[in-house]
Write an enzyme that holds these catalytic residues in place. Structure first.
Site, PDB file in Angstrom:
ATOM      1  CB  CYS A 132      -0.855   0.091   1.313  1.00  0.00           C
ATOM      2  SG  CYS A 132      -2.181   1.513   1.180  1.00  0.00           S
ATOM      3  CB  CYS A 135      -0.810   2.496   4.209  1.00  0.00           C
ATOM      4  SG  CYS A 135      -2.090   1.684   3.297  1.00  0.00           S
ATOM      5  CG  ASP A 136       3.058   1.273   4.392  1.00  0.00           C
ATOM      6  OD1 ASP A 136       2.802   1.922   5.787  1.00  0.00           O
ATOM      7  OD2 ASP A 136       2.890   0.176   4.280  1.00  0.00           O
TER       8      ASP A 136
END
Ligand code: NAP
Length: 310
Positions: A132, A135-136
């Site tokens: 992701c 997300c990261d």
């Protein structure tokens, strides 16, 4: 006979539980093998509203669980094997150890990111291996990273990552992207993205702390091997929605995602609702899954009210 059974304990499932529990429907949740869902495999979550300093994925899920249980949700750690609809319109939900009966079912079983199957990948998730970018990505500023895959997700994630990373290698097993023309052209025109064609990752290489250091690549045309230094690898080779146990109760798209009534969470089976990543290949965010969980709870509530006394 349960009013509602919720299958899956990710963001969609817990949100459906909070809403149905507060509507006094006393939901029973069936958890499966990954309680808490995909967020339990990430570290810090910075984009879930209400957490200005970020929140750890597992902590967010524990709070959702506590909130669901506070209003009377029961959680059984059972793996669902099948769901069938009876002639009277109720459902039989068979798990490894019991058969539960319910008037409505909310399916919130999510999707599992596909991985390459390399030996050390499980231990690297959250330590330089992720699925992701949203997300990261922000955790890897000014360092080289790699995206694996050649589809729309890979191109989209690679483009997003150029905001942070010093360089983004796009590792694809063929010499042509699968992505739509516009996404492929945009990715290839980006000076920070370097495609590595005909390449397969043969190993994830770690540093002394056990974090991602580099990938070993095999050229699939001439067989040559090389190492490419990256701090993080974003795997974008597709997801596998956890929808197989529903048999003919739902229609699936060509990738296995449950087809909902457009604009709703209902499915082709009355009383059966689907929410979150098992039905959504497009947004795939915790907050959109939570939103669908809320919608499914409201629809289940209305369905029960409409069918009361039948
Ligand atoms: P996808 O289209 O199925 O692409 C998966 C990619 O991973 C392909 O390039 C495939 O290679 C590669 N791959 C699969 N297994 C592999 C393996 N074991 N090793 C190495 N590479 C492997 O998946 P996706 O990109 O996640 O997209 C899924 C769906 O969502 C698509 O319909 C897509 O259009 C849609 N989507 C749309 C958007 C958008 O419009 N903004 C964004 C993201 C996703 P090959 O090409 O060689 O098969």
């Amino acid at each position: 006979m349960e009013e509602v059974i919720i299958i899956g304990t990710g963001c969609a499932g817990y949100t459906a539980a909070i809403y149905t529990a507060r509507a006094n429907l006393k939901p029973l949740m069936l958890s499966g093998t990954q309680p808490g869902g995909q967020l339990t495999t990430t570290t810090e979550v910075e984009n879930f509203p209400g957490h200005p300093d970020g929140v750890m994925g597992p902590e967010l899920m524990m709070k959702m669980q506590a909130q669901a249980e506070k209003f009377g949700t029961r959680i059984a750690y059972e793996m669902v094997e099948s769901v069938t609809r009876r002639d009277d319109g109720t459902f039989a939900v068979k798990t490894g150890s019991a058969t539960h009966e319910a008037k409505t079912v909310i399916v919130a079983t999510g999707a599992a990111p596909r991985h390459l199957g390399l030996p050390n990948e499980q231990s690297l998730i959250g330590r330089g291996l992720t699925s992701c970018a949203t997300c990261d990505g922000a955790f890897y500023p000014d360092v080289p990273v790699a995206v694996i895959g050649g589809g729309d997700s890979a191109c989209e994630e690679a483009g997003f990552l150029t905001r942070f990373a010093s360089k983004v290698y796009l590792v694809h097993r063929r010499d042509e992207l699968r992505a739509s023309k516009i996404m492929a052209e945009r990715a290839l025109a980006n000076p920070k993205i370097e495609p590595l064609w005909n390449s397969a990752v043969s190993a994830y290489l770690t540093d002394e702390k056990g974090e991602m250091r580099a990938i070993a690549l095999k050229n699939l045309v001439d067989g040559s091997e090389r190492e490419v230094e990256v701090k993080c690898v974003f795997v974008a080779i597709g997801h596998v929605p956890n929808s197989g146990f529903l048999g003919g109760l739902v229609d699936l798209d060509e990738n296995g995602y449950i087809l909902q009534t457009p604009g709703r969470t209902s499915t082709k089976t009355p009383g059966l609702f689907a929410a979150g990543d098992v039905a959504d290949h497009y947004y795939r965010q915790a907050i959109t899954a939570a939103g669908q969980g809320c919608a499914a709870a409201l629809e289940a509530e209305r369905y029960l009210a409409d069918h009361e006394g039948h």
